[in-house]
Design a protein around this motif. Structure first.
Motif, PDB file in Angstrom:
ATOM      1  N   MET A 218     -35.538 -12.551  -0.209  1.00 37.16           N
ATOM      2  CA  MET A 218     -34.283 -12.985   0.408  1.00 37.16           C
ATOM      3  C   MET A 218     -33.758 -14.259  -0.246  1.00 37.16           C
ATOM      4  O   MET A 218     -32.562 -14.390  -0.533  1.00 37.16           O
ATOM      5  N   ILE A 219     -34.669 -15.214  -0.494  1.00 39.40           N
ATOM      6  CA  ILE A 219     -34.267 -16.486  -1.106  1.00 39.40           C
ATOM      7  C   ILE A 219     -33.799 -16.263  -2.541  1.00 39.40           C
ATOM      8  O   ILE A 219     -32.782 -16.805  -2.972  1.00 39.40           O
ATOM      9  N   ASP A 220     -34.546 -15.424  -3.297  1.00 39.59           N
ATOM     10  CA  ASP A 220     -34.167 -15.150  -4.691  1.00 39.59           C
ATOM     11  C   ASP A 220     -32.794 -14.491  -4.767  1.00 39.59           C
ATOM     12  O   ASP A 220     -31.993 -14.795  -5.665  1.00 39.59           O
ATOM     13  N   GLU A 221     -32.517 -13.574  -3.839  1.00 42.92           N
ATOM     14  CA  GLU A 221     -31.213 -12.904  -3.838  1.00 42.92           C
ATOM     15  C   GLU A 221     -30.085 -13.896  -3.580  1.00 42.92           C
ATOM     16  O   GLU A 221     -29.015 -13.816  -4.198  1.00 42.92           O
ATOM     17  N   LEU A 222     -30.326 -14.839  -2.672  1.00 39.76           N
ATOM     18  CA  LEU A 222     -29.306 -15.839  -2.370  1.00 39.76           C
ATOM     19  C   LEU A 222     -29.069 -16.740  -3.580  1.00 39.76           C
ATOM     20  O   LEU A 222     -27.917 -17.029  -3.943  1.00 39.76           O
ATOM     21  N   VAL A 223     -30.148 -17.168  -4.233  1.00 37.40           N
ATOM     22  CA  VAL A 223     -30.023 -18.028  -5.416  1.00 37.40           C
ATOM     23  C   VAL A 223     -29.274 -17.296  -6.531  1.00 37.40           C
ATOM     24  O   VAL A 223     -28.459 -17.884  -7.253  1.00 37.40           O
ATOM     25  N   ALA A 224     -29.519 -15.980  -6.643  1.00 37.86           N
ATOM     26  CA  ALA A 224     -28.865 -15.184  -7.690  1.00 37.86           C
ATOM     27  C   ALA A 224     -27.355 -15.109  -7.514  1.00 37.86           C
ATOM     28  O   ALA A 224     -26.624 -14.834  -8.469  1.00 37.86           O
ATOM     29  N   THR A 225     -26.854 -15.371  -6.307  1.00 37.42           N
ATOM     30  CA  THR A 225     -25.409 -15.356  -6.069  1.00 37.42           C
ATOM     31  C   THR A 225     -24.748 -16.635  -6.555  1.00 37.42           C
ATOM     32  O   THR A 225     -23.525 -16.748  -6.526  1.00 37.42           O
ATOM     33  N   GLY A 226     -25.561 -17.601  -6.986  1.00 36.55           N
ATOM     34  CA  GLY A 226     -25.029 -18.880  -7.424  1.00 36.55           C
ATOM     35  C   GLY A 226     -25.108 -19.953  -6.359  1.00 36.55           C
ATOM     36  O   GLY A 226     -24.647 -21.077  -6.564  1.00 36.55           O
ATOM     37  N   PHE A 227     -25.746 -19.617  -5.223  1.00 36.64           N
ATOM     38  CA  PHE A 227     -25.873 -20.585  -4.135  1.00 36.64           C
ATOM     39  C   PHE A 227     -26.716 -21.773  -4.575  1.00 36.64           C
ATOM     40  O   PHE A 227     -27.745 -21.620  -5.236  1.00 36.64           O
ATOM     41  N   GLU A 228     -26.265 -22.960  -4.216  1.00 37.55           N
ATOM     42  CA  GLU A 228     -27.030 -24.181  -4.455  1.00 37.55           C
ATOM     43  C   GLU A 228     -27.030 -25.019  -3.196  1.00 37.55           C
ATOM     44  O   GLU A 228     -26.007 -25.159  -2.531  1.00 37.55           O
ATOM     45  N   ARG A 229     -28.185 -25.576  -2.863  1.00 36.32           N
ATOM     46  CA  ARG A 229     -28.260 -26.464  -1.705  1.00 36.32           C
ATOM     47  C   ARG A 229     -27.504 -27.751  -2.025  1.00 36.32           C
ATOM     48  O   ARG A 229     -27.490 -28.214  -3.165  1.00 36.32           O
ATOM     49  N   PRO A 230     -26.883 -28.349  -1.020  1.00 35.73           N
ATOM     50  CA  PRO A 230     -26.050 -29.534  -1.270  1.00 35.73           C
ATOM     51  C   PRO A 230     -26.837 -30.748  -1.734  1.00 35.73           C
ATOM     52  O   PRO A 230     -26.277 -31.639  -2.327  1.00 35.73           O
ATOM     53  N   LYS A 231     -28.140 -30.788  -1.478  1.00 37.70           N
ATOM     54  CA  LYS A 231     -28.925 -31.898  -2.003  1.00 37.70           C
ATOM     55  C   LYS A 231     -30.194 -31.343  -2.637  1.00 37.70           C
ATOM     56  O   LYS A 231     -30.686 -30.288  -2.251  1.00 37.70           O
ATOM     57  N   GLN A 232     -30.696 -32.039  -3.607  1.00 41.59           N
ATOM     58  CA  GLN A 232     -31.863 -31.562  -4.333  1.00 41.59           C
ATOM     59  C   GLN A 232     -33.063 -31.424  -3.407  1.00 41.59           C
ATOM     60  O   GLN A 232     -33.343 -32.306  -2.588  1.00 41.59           O
ATOM     61  N   VAL A 233     -33.770 -30.334  -3.567  1.00 36.74           N
ATOM     62  CA  VAL A 233     -34.957 -30.098  -2.758  1.00 36.74           C
ATOM     63  C   VAL A 233     -36.126 -30.872  -3.365  1.00 36.74           C
ATOM     64  O   VAL A 233     -36.434 -30.719  -4.558  1.00 36.74           O
ATOM     65  N   LYS A 234     -36.749 -31.689  -2.576  1.00 39.91           N
ATOM     66  CA  LYS A 234     -37.889 -32.461  -3.054  1.00 39.91           C
ATOM     67  C   LYS A 234     -39.170 -31.655  -2.927  1.00 39.91           C
ATOM     68  O   LYS A 234     -39.204 -30.623  -2.258  1.00 39.91           O
ATOM     69  N   ALA A 235     -40.231 -32.147  -3.543  1.00 42.09           N
ATOM     70  CA  ALA A 235     -41.507 -31.434  -3.520  1.00 42.09           C
ATOM     71  C   ALA A 235     -42.184 -31.496  -2.157  1.00 42.09           C
ATOM     72  O   ALA A 235     -43.152 -30.788  -1.906  1.00 42.09           O
ATOM     73  N   ALA A 236     -41.689 -32.353  -1.278  1.00 45.56           N
ATOM     74  CA  ALA A 236     -42.222 -32.461   0.080  1.00 45.56           C
ATOM     75  C   ALA A 236     -41.056 -32.750   1.020  1.00 45.56           C
ATOM     76  O   ALA A 236     -39.953 -33.074   0.582  1.00 45.56           O
ATOM     77  N   ASN A 237     -41.315 -32.606   2.320  1.00 41.67           N
ATOM     78  CA  ASN A 237     -40.286 -32.950   3.296  1.00 41.67           C
ATOM     79  C   ASN A 237     -40.856 -33.947   4.298  1.00 41.67           C
ATOM     80  O   ASN A 237     -42.025 -34.353   4.211  1.00 41.67           O
ATOM     81  N   LEU A 238     -40.053 -34.356   5.275  1.00 40.97           N
ATOM     82  CA  LEU A 238     -40.475 -35.389   6.210  1.00 40.97           C
ATOM     83  C   LEU A 238     -41.653 -34.920   7.055  1.00 40.97           C
ATOM     84  O   LEU A 238     -42.531 -35.725   7.409  1.00 40.97           O
ATOM     85  N   GLU A 239     -41.694 -33.623   7.374  1.00 46.50           N
ATOM     86  CA  GLU A 239     -42.834 -33.124   8.142  1.00 46.50           C
ATOM     87  C   GLU A 239     -44.120 -33.258   7.345  1.00 46.50           C
ATOM     88  O   GLU A 239     -45.173 -33.604   7.879  1.00 46.50           O
ATOM     89  N   ASP A 240     -44.059 -33.014   6.029  1.00 48.18           N
ATOM     90  CA  ASP A 240     -45.236 -33.199   5.179  1.00 48.18           C
ATOM     91  C   ASP A 240     -45.692 -34.656   5.204  1.00 48.18           C
ATOM     92  O   ASP A 240     -46.891 -34.944   5.235  1.00 48.18           O
ATOM     93  N   VAL A 241     -44.736 -35.580   5.188  1.00 48.24           N
ATOM     94  CA  VAL A 241     -45.072 -37.006   5.267  1.00 48.24           C
ATOM     95  C   VAL A 241     -45.790 -37.309   6.577  1.00 48.24           C
ATOM     96  O   VAL A 241     -46.826 -37.986   6.608  1.00 48.24           O
ATOM     97  N   PHE A 242     -45.245 -36.780   7.678  1.00 44.39           N
ATOM     98  CA  PHE A 242     -45.828 -37.007   8.993  1.00 44.39           C
ATOM     99  C   PHE A 242     -47.266 -36.496   9.046  1.00 44.39           C
ATOM    100  O   PHE A 242     -48.176 -37.200   9.515  1.00 44.39           O
ATOM    101  N   ILE A 243     -47.488 -35.270   8.559  1.00 48.20           N
ATOM    102  CA  ILE A 243     -48.828 -34.681   8.569  1.00 48.20           C
ATOM    103  C   ILE A 243     -49.773 -35.476   7.672  1.00 48.20           C
ATOM    104  O   ILE A 243     -50.936 -35.722   8.024  1.00 48.20           O
ATOM    105  N   HIS A 244     -49.276 -35.910   6.506  1.00 51.08           N
ATOM    106  CA  HIS A 244     -50.121 -36.666   5.581  1.00 51.08           C
ATOM    107  C   HIS A 244     -50.567 -37.984   6.204  1.00 51.08           C
ATOM    108  O   HIS A 244     -51.717 -38.400   6.054  1.00 51.08           O
ATOM    109  N   LEU A 245     -49.665 -38.649   6.925  1.00 53.37           N
ATOM    110  CA  LEU A 245     -49.975 -39.952   7.502  1.00 53.37           C
ATOM    111  C   LEU A 245     -50.836 -39.849   8.757  1.00 53.37           C
ATOM    112  O   LEU A 245     -51.678 -40.715   9.009  1.00 53.37           O
ATOM    113  N   THR A 246     -50.645 -38.817   9.553  1.00 48.36           N
ATOM    114  CA  THR A 246     -51.350 -38.723  10.840  1.00 48.36           C
ATOM    115  C   THR A 246     -52.524 -37.766  10.810  1.00 48.36           C
ATOM    116  O   THR A 246     -53.328 -37.749  11.738  1.00 48.36           O
TER     117      THR A 246
END
Length: 253
Positions: A218-246
């Motif tokens: 599903m994600i690959d099909e969406l990307v193939a249409t030329g879709f781009e997220r408005p901000k660059q996707v980082k290698a981690a997200n805030l939930e990953d930070v929370f789990i890493h710290l706690t």
């Protein structure tokens, strides 16, 4: 070729003139985690409750592990485990007593401590459900679905309202259930959860399936249409930070 364990064909559910489920058809494969996604009111829970024999259908045909829903609902009940959005337990009984009670209802001898250990609640065996935290209640609720050693486990929004640690711990439990041989069907409003857990996903809107495939496709099909997220996707997200710290160790979540 993958083996089909649930086949839904032309499923409809009407409430008077309102059509909650409209000619729904899909298969669930043995041993997969299958997700039903959609906005509130899309028909997800209604569809699950019909398959679970909890709600009558208006039309359609459903086969669960070879049993026809119309002819053998009792046989289907024997091979499924159901965890609902809200579960009510006798407040005066301990977890051990509740498991023994449910085992008796299934006419099945259950090693209650072993079952509690599978969901990491062995230290809460003599507690009552009202003494548990939100995450612990959800894990206990899932434990009760496994009393009859079901072939298919239904989970309806199992992580709603849980903190990130409890949610990740529940993800591990769901994967363990699948790895131990059961097929899992779940609904969730968390897209990251569906992406992490589900082998395939059916997206439902207004009672109809509008897409069914693996999350990656599903994600690959969406990307193939030329879709781009408005901000660059980082290698981690805030939930990953929370789990890493706690940490991810089991707490009184």
């Amino acid at each position: 070729m993958q083996e089909t364990i649930i086949s839904v064909q032309g499923l409809c559910k009407n409430y008077g003139d309102f059509k909650a489920v409209k000619d729904l058809s899909f298969d669930v494969y043995k041993g997969e985690i299958f997700g039903l996604l959609g906005p509130n009111g899309a028909g997800k829970s209604t569809t699950l409750e019909i398959i679970e024999t909890l709600r009558p259908k208006t039309a359609g045909k459903i086969i669960v592990d070879g049993f026809d829903l119309d002819k053998d609902p009792g046989e289907i009940k024997k091979i499924i485990g159901v965890q609902l959005q809200t579960s009510g337990f006798y407040p005066s009984l301990t977890l051990l007593e509740l498991i023994s009670l449910f085992g008796g209802l299934y006419n099945k001898k259950v090693d209650a401590m072993d079952l509690l250990a599978r969901v990491n609640l062995q230290d809460k065996a003599k507690n009552k459900t009202k003494e548990l935290s939100g995450g612990q209640k959800q894990r206990f609720s899932i434990a009760t679905t496994m009393i009859n050693e079901p072939k298919i486990v239904f989970l309806d929004e199992p992580t709603t309202g849980l903190d990130p640690q409890a949610r990740r711990n529940l993800w591990d439990l769901i994967k363990d259930i699948r790895n131990n041989g059961a097929t899992v069907i779940l609904t969730t409003h968390y897209m990251d959860e569906a992406e992490q857990l589900c082998d395939r996903i059916a997206i439902i809107d207004e009672g109809k399936i509008i897409k069914l495939d693996s999350p990656d496709k599903m994600i690959d099909e969406l990307v193939a249409t030329g879709f781009e997220r408005p901000k660059q996707v980082k290698a981690a997200n805030l939930e990953d930070v929370f789990i890493h710290l706690t940490g991810r160790e089991m707490r009184d979540e």
